[in-house]
Design an enzyme around this catalytic site. Structure first.
Site, mmCIF file in Angstrom:
data_model
loop_
_atom_site.group_PDB
_atom_site.id
_atom_site.type_symbol
_atom_site.label_atom_id
_atom_site.label_comp_id
_atom_site.label_asym_id
_atom_site.label_seq_id
_atom_site.Cartn_x
_atom_site.Cartn_y
_atom_site.Cartn_z
ATOM 1 N N CYS A 19 0.856 -1.186 0.000
ATOM 2 C CA CYS A 19 0.000 0.000 0.000
ATOM 3 C C CYS A 19 0.891 1.234 0.000
ATOM 4 O O CYS A 19 2.095 1.154 0.289
ATOM 5 C CB CYS A 19 -0.931 -0.002 1.210
ATOM 6 S SG CYS A 19 -0.098 -0.019 2.813
ATOM 7 N N GLY A 56 1.009 5.546 0.968
ATOM 8 C CA GLY A 56 0.419 6.699 1.615
ATOM 9 C C GLY A 56 -0.234 7.651 0.628
ATOM 10 O O GLY A 56 0.241 7.800 -0.502
#
Length: 423
Positions: free
Chosen positions: A386, A388
Site C-alpha cells: 500500500c 500513503g
C-alpha cells in the site's frame, strides 16, 4: 535465545545512526563486488527515497555512488512514490531498458527513519477544506489503519495474530540462514549507555525481529492512534533504516557476461539481479484508492498486475505483501482470498521493518530468493504494498530457469483500476 533478545534490545536502544548514504554505499559496493559488473557499463541508477529532503537526498545518493566506485559518467536520480519507491525504481529502470535507453541499470531504495522522521513541513493549501480526498491525504498512517480495521471488520485478535506469525516466520528464516544471501553486513557503532563509549560492530541480521512475541504480550499494548482502536506498536511495521540495490539488464547482455538468469521481466528483454542471481518480473501496476483507507492498495494493485500478466491469482505461487499495518495486511489477504501459506513465508515488515524507500528492493530480494529455494514448482511471485495518500503497487515476477511462453496468456483489453472499496 534470551541472549539474542537482550542483544537486540540493546542494539535498538543504543545504536548510533550512521549517515544514510553509508547504507546505500554498502549496497552499491556489494552489488558490484558480487556480480563483477563494470560500473562504467551502468546506464543509470534510480533510487527510491521518501522522507529526506529531495535535493539533499539526490546529492547524497550521487556521492554514495562515487564512494562505491562508480565513475562520474554514471548518472543517478531519486524517485518518490512513498512506500513503493523502491519497487518503482526497479520498474523505472526496467522500462528504460526495454525502451532502449540503456542496457544495464540499477533500481534501488534507501531510507533512514531514525534520521528523517515522518513529518509535514510548511503550510497546507487552504483549498484542502473543500476536498475530502485531499484532507484524507493528511491523515496519519495509523489513522488510516484504524479506518481499514473499522470499515472492514478486522479484529484486534486477527491483527495481533498476524504480528505473531510475522515475527515467528522471520525468526525461523533468520535462524536457518534464509536471509544470508540477501543481507550485506554493515559496520556501525554501538554506544555504551553508562559510559557513552563507542564500540564498532557489524550488523548482519535484522534487529527488529522478536522471536518470543506472543498474543499475550501483544494484548497488553495500548492502541496508539485511537482510544478504542486496535492498531498498536506491536501490530504495525517498525521504524527502520535500510537500503537495497537491484541490478537489471537485457537478457542478451546477461548471457554474454555469463551471469545466471533467475527470472524474466519481459519475455523479450529484461532480467534483474540481486546479490548473485538475476531476478525478473512480468508486469508492474500502480493504482489509486481512497486515501482514508490507503491500506487497501494491494487488494486493487495485485489483481491489476496479475491480469496484465495474462494470469489469474491462482497462478501465483508466492506473495510478498508489505505489512505496513496488520489491519490492511489481513484485509488484503482476506479480500483476495489468498492462501496464507503463500504469503510472506519468511515474515514481513512487522518483524523485519519497513524503511519506506528501501522496502520495494528488499521485497524483491526476499521473494526471488525464496522462489529459487522452492525450485520449479514455484514459477510466479508477486510483490505488493500500500502507499500513503491512497495508492497501491504490485509487480509479478517469474523464475527464469527454463521459462517458456505463457500457455494461459490472454490479451488484456483494458483494466478498470477503480477500487470498489474506495467508493
Amino acid at each position: 535465545m534470551e541472549k539474542a533478545i537482550i542483544r537486540q534490545r540493546v542494539l535498538l536502544d543504543h545504536l548510533r545512526p550512521s549517515p544514510s548514504s553509508h547504507n546505500f554505499e554498502s549496497a552499491l559496493s556489494a552489488l558490484i563486488e558480487k556480480t563483477n559488473v563494470d560500473p562504467r557499463e551502468v546506464g543509470d541508477i534510480v533510487v527510491g527515497s521518501v522522507l529526506a529532503p529531495g535535493s539533499q537526498r539526490a546529492s547524497e545518493c550521487r556521492m554514495a555512488a562515487f564512494y562505491a566506485g562508480f565513475p562520474e559518467t554514471v548518472p543517478i536520480r531519486t524517485v518518490n512514490r512513498q512506500c513503493s519507491s523502491g519497487l518503482q525504481a526497479v520498474a523505472d529502470v526496467a522500462a528504460s531498458i526495454k525502451a532502449g535507453f540503456y542496457e544495464i541499470g540499477i533500481g534501488a531504495g534507501l531510507e533512514s527513519m531514525t534520521i528523517n522522521p515522518m513529518a509535514w513541513d510548511g503550510d497546507v493549501n487552504p483549498k484542502v477544506k473543500d476536498f475530502q480526498n485531499a484532507q484524507d491525504c493528511l491523515l496519519p498512517m495509523g489513522v488510516t489503519s484504524e479506518n481499514v480495521a473499522h470499515r472492514f471488520g478486522v479484529t484486534r485478535q486477527e491483527q495481533d495474530q498476524a504480528a505473531v506469525d510475522s515475527h515467528r516466520k522471520a525468526a525461523a528464516a533468520t535462524a536457518s540462514g534464509r536471509f544470508k544471501d540477501e543481507i550485506i553486513p554493515v559496520p556501525t557503532k554501538i554506544v555504551d549507555p553508562k559510559t557513552g563509549d563507542e564500540k564498532p560492530i557489524v550488523i548482519s541480521v535484522d534487529d527488529g525481529i522478536r522471536p518470543n512475541t506472543s498474543l499475550t504480550e501483544l494484548g497488553k499494548l495500548k492502541p496508539v492512534f485511537k482510544k478504542d482502536g486496535t492498531t498498536t506498536a506491536g501490530n504495525s511495521s517498525q521504524v527502520s533504516d535500510g537500503a537495497g540495490a537491484v541490478l537489471l539488464m537485457k537478457r542478451s547482455v546477461a548471457i554474454h557476461k555469463g551471469l545466471p538468469i533467475l527470472g524474466v521481466f519481459s519475455s523479450e528483454l529484461l532480467v534483474l539481479k540481486q546479490g548473485l542471481e538475476l531476478l525478473g518480473s512480468r508486469t508492474f501496476a500502480a493504482v489509486g484508492v481512497d486515501p482514508a483507507i490507503m491500506g487497501v492498495g494491494p487488494a486493487v494493485a495485485i489483481p491489476a498486475a496479475v491480469k496484465a500478466a495474462g494470469l489469474e491469482l491462482e497462478d501465483i505461487d508466492l506473495f510478498e505483501i508489505n505489512e505496513a499495518f496488520a489491519s490492511q495486511f489481513v484485509y488484503c489477504r482476506k479480500k483476495l482470498e489468498l492462501d496464507s501459506h503463500k504469503i510472506n513465508v519468511n515474515g514481513g515488515a512487522m518483524a523485519i521493518g519497513h524503511p519506506l524507500g528501501a522496502t520495494g528492493a528488499r521485497c524483491v530480494a526476499t521473494l526471488l530468493h525464496e522462489m529459487k529455494r522452492r525450485g520449479r514448482d514455484c514459477r510466479f511471485g508477486v510483490v505488493s504494498m500500500c502507499i500513503g495518500t491512497g495508492m497501491g503497487a504490485a509487480a509479478v515476477f517469474e523464475r527464469g530457469d527454463g521459462c517458456d511462453e505463457l500457455c494461459n496468456g490472454r490479451k488484456v483489453e483494458s483494466n478498470n483500476l477503480l477500487s470498489k472499496d474506495s467508493r
